[in-house]
Design a protein around this motif. Sequence first.
Motif, PDB file in Angstrom:
ATOM      1  N   GLU A 145      -2.794  -6.800 -10.289  1.00 25.68           N
ATOM      2  CA  GLU A 145      -3.262  -7.261  -8.987  1.00 25.68           C
ATOM      3  C   GLU A 145      -2.530  -8.544  -8.622  1.00 25.68           C
ATOM      4  O   GLU A 145      -2.483  -9.483  -9.428  1.00 25.68           O
ATOM      5  N   THR A 170      -5.111  -8.646  -1.445  1.00 25.81           N
ATOM      6  CA  THR A 170      -5.200  -8.259  -2.849  1.00 25.81           C
ATOM      7  C   THR A 170      -4.411  -6.967  -3.008  1.00 25.81           C
ATOM      8  O   THR A 170      -4.792  -5.929  -2.470  1.00 25.81           O
ATOM      9  N   THR A 230      -2.596  -4.110  -5.350  1.00 23.05           N
ATOM     10  CA  THR A 230      -2.612  -3.451  -6.652  1.00 23.05           C
ATOM     11  C   THR A 230      -1.368  -2.589  -6.792  1.00 23.05           C
ATOM     12  O   THR A 230      -0.979  -1.878  -5.869  1.00 23.05           O
ATOM     13  N   ALA A 235      -5.026  -5.889 -13.502  1.00 26.18           N
ATOM     14  CA  ALA A 235      -6.048  -5.203 -12.706  1.00 26.18           C
ATOM     15  C   ALA A 235      -7.077  -4.556 -13.616  1.00 26.18           C
ATOM     16  O   ALA A 235      -6.742  -4.077 -14.712  1.00 26.18           O
TER      17      ALA A 235
END
Length: 266
Positions: free
Chosen positions: A191, A229, A231, A260
Motif C-alpha cells: 500500500e 491509498t 494497492t 498491505a
Amino acid sequence: MARGQALGLVGPGGAGKSIALRMLAGLVEPTSGRVTIGGDAARTRQARRRIGYLAQGAPLDDDMRVTPYLRTLCRLRGVAPALRQARIDAALDRCGLGDCRHEVIRRLPADLRRRVGLAQAVVHEPDALLLDEPGSDAELIAALGRERAVVLSGDAVAGVSGVCGRVLVLDAGRVVADETPEVLRARLRVEVLVVVRGDAAAAERHVRDVAGVSAVAVEALDGGEHRLTVTGDRDDLQDAIARAVVAHGLGLRELSSRQAPPDGAG
C-alpha cells in the motif's frame, strides 16, 4: 519448457529481464552455462528459427508497409516461398491486423504497432515466444502462446498473470522468487499512501494507469488536498506512483508505503 506453458519474468528496472530474454534469443552469450532451444545452442540458426522474439519497445522497420515487412522476415527466417503468403495472412488474422496489411508501420497507432510486433514474432510459426514487455493485450498473447512455450517479461506480477502460470522475480540478475502469480500477489501486495494537491479525479486516473496497481481509494483532506491509498504488487510501487504524480503536474505533499494486509483482513 513445453508447448502451452508460459513463464513470467518480473522485477525492477535493471533486474535482468531483458538480458535474460536476449540470451534465450541467442543475441547475448551467457557468461556461464549454456542456453539450448530444442537441443540446439541458442545462437545457432536452427534454434533461432524456432524462436519468435519481440524486444522491449517493439522496434520495427517503420518505413515499410506491414505485409512487405512480414514477407521480409519470412525470407530471413527460412520460410519456404510457397508458404510465405499463407503465414503472413495467418499472422495478420490472429493479431487483428487484416485491415492494416497495406499501411505504413510508422502511421499506425501505438496499440497496432505492438500488434505488428507480435505478428512478426509468430509469422514463421516458431515453437517458442520471447516477449519483452509486449503490452497489456493478455488475451491475444495467451492465444498466440496456446501451442507454444512463452517467456514474457513485465514490470509487475499483474502484468504477466493473465498469461503465465509461473513467475520468476528477478533482482540484480538473480532469481529471488519462483512461484505462481497467486502466491506472489499475496506476498508482494504493497500500500502506498500519497497526498496530492490538485485535481483528485486526474490524480486517481494517472495512478490507476501505473503498472501493477490493483486498487485506489481517494479521501478528501483540508486545503484542497487528497489522500490516495494505492494497492499494488510491485516492489518499486512507491517510486512508480511518485513519478506518475510529478509527471502530470500534480503537487506531491506526502508519500509513504507499507505492507498491505491480506485480502479480507482489516
